[in-house]
Design a protein around this motif. Sequence first.
Motif, mmCIF file in Angstrom:
data_model
loop_
_atom_site.group_PDB
_atom_site.id
_atom_site.type_symbol
_atom_site.label_atom_id
_atom_site.label_comp_id
_atom_site.label_asym_id
_atom_site.label_seq_id
_atom_site.Cartn_x
_atom_site.Cartn_y
_atom_site.Cartn_z
ATOM 1 N N ALA A 192 -13.202 27.188 50.027
ATOM 2 C CA ALA A 192 -13.201 28.657 50.009
ATOM 3 C C ALA A 192 -12.442 29.200 51.207
ATOM 4 O O ALA A 192 -11.716 30.208 51.104
ATOM 5 N N GLY A 193 -12.579 28.546 52.370
ATOM 6 C CA GLY A 193 -11.858 28.974 53.565
ATOM 7 C C GLY A 193 -10.356 28.830 53.414
ATOM 8 O O GLY A 193 -9.587 29.676 53.874
ATOM 9 N N VAL A 194 -9.918 27.749 52.768
ATOM 10 C CA VAL A 194 -8.488 27.573 52.512
ATOM 11 C C VAL A 194 -7.979 28.693 51.612
ATOM 12 O O VAL A 194 -6.912 29.266 51.831
ATOM 13 N N GLY A 195 -8.756 29.030 50.598
ATOM 14 C CA GLY A 195 -8.329 30.044 49.653
ATOM 15 C C GLY A 195 -8.243 31.438 50.241
ATOM 16 O O GLY A 195 -7.297 32.185 49.959
ATOM 17 N N SER A 196 -9.220 31.797 51.075
ATOM 18 C CA SER A 196 -9.278 33.170 51.590
ATOM 19 C C SER A 196 -8.699 33.332 52.989
ATOM 20 O O SER A 196 -8.357 34.446 53.399
ATOM 21 N N GLY A 197 -8.634 32.229 53.725
ATOM 22 C CA GLY A 197 -8.203 32.322 55.116
ATOM 23 C C GLY A 197 -9.300 32.774 56.049
ATOM 24 O O GLY A 197 -9.069 32.956 57.245
ATOM 25 N N SER A 198 -10.513 32.961 55.526
ATOM 26 C CA SER A 198 -11.654 33.409 56.319
ATOM 27 C C SER A 198 -12.843 32.490 56.057
ATOM 28 O O SER A 198 -12.916 31.824 55.015
ATOM 29 N N ILE A 199 -13.768 32.466 56.997
ATOM 30 C CA ILE A 199 -14.992 31.692 56.807
ATOM 31 C C ILE A 199 -16.087 32.634 56.326
ATOM 32 O O ILE A 199 -16.536 33.514 57.060
ATOM 33 N N VAL A 200 -16.484 32.463 55.091
ATOM 34 C CA VAL A 200 -17.590 33.223 54.502
ATOM 35 C C VAL A 200 -18.581 32.219 53.951
ATOM 36 O O VAL A 200 -18.262 31.463 53.030
ATOM 37 N N THR A 201 -19.778 32.191 54.510
ATOM 38 C CA THR A 201 -20.769 31.195 54.100
ATOM 39 C C THR A 201 -21.983 31.804 53.408
ATOM 40 O O THR A 201 -22.772 31.072 52.823
#
Length: 293
Positions: A228-237
């Motif tokens: 998910a981080g690769v896809g968005s460029g952000s860390i959302v957990t």
Amino acid sequence: MPEGHTLHRLAAHFAKHYGGARLRVTSPQGRFAGGARRLDSRGLLDAEAHGKQLFLGFDSGEWLRVHLGLYGAWTFGDAHGEHHLGAPRVQGGQRRELERDAEGFVVPPPPVGAVRVRLVSAAGWADLRGPSACEVLDGEEKRAAQARLGPDPLRSDADPEQAWRTVRRSRTAIAALLMRQDVIAGIGNIYRAESLFRAGIDPYRPGRGLARAEWDVLWADLVTLLEAGVGSGSIVTTRPAHRADPDADPAARSDALYVCYRTGEPCRVCAAAIRAEELAGRTLYRCPVCQRR
């Protein structure tokens, strides 16, 4: 320090925008002059990440290995303007017309700051500043460098059994093991704290205290979070049920994390105060109820 998803985004960027191109390689700062001469005028054939390390492969059979560390960052310049990956995390830039020289290479702006490596192609340029490691390796040396790393959850060749063999025998706290790059490559302070919270695992539990089923869930969740981080460029957990606005832009979320940087704030699940404690020289964030000892 950028975590593993950022390095995979870097590798994808190089592959997409510089792959197959002949590059001018220089070291404006001078500290990488010898390595730059070895790579100058070579074609970039490959770009891959392993954990927190980036490997750029050239048609000479040599590889540029870069570890950004705490302060390293790449700045890219192309027709869309300047943008950055690493630290500081800056996005955007003014669109510009690119000037090219007689050989067709982009004419980049004068270097700003201590630029360790500058790569220039016919389509753009990339400047590297402040890495903790930057060196040229041959194929055998590159394989040796990767052999010292644990499996990377984002790589197709990752073997979770390799990491599990270390974890299941260790008396070390699982939160410390997750930060060891020779156990799992690419996990930093945020992903370790957030993944342990999502799994409901006490960060201080020794590795050998984990059940195999818990490990399988933890590994699978790390894969999910990093992808998910690769896809968005952000860390959302956070899971959608624990977000104020599930459809908000990931980069602008104020509810992206469960425990990291939320010392004293109420847990999003149980409302207990989030704690910050030191473990192995790094700040560990946890919920004392959801991750009961």
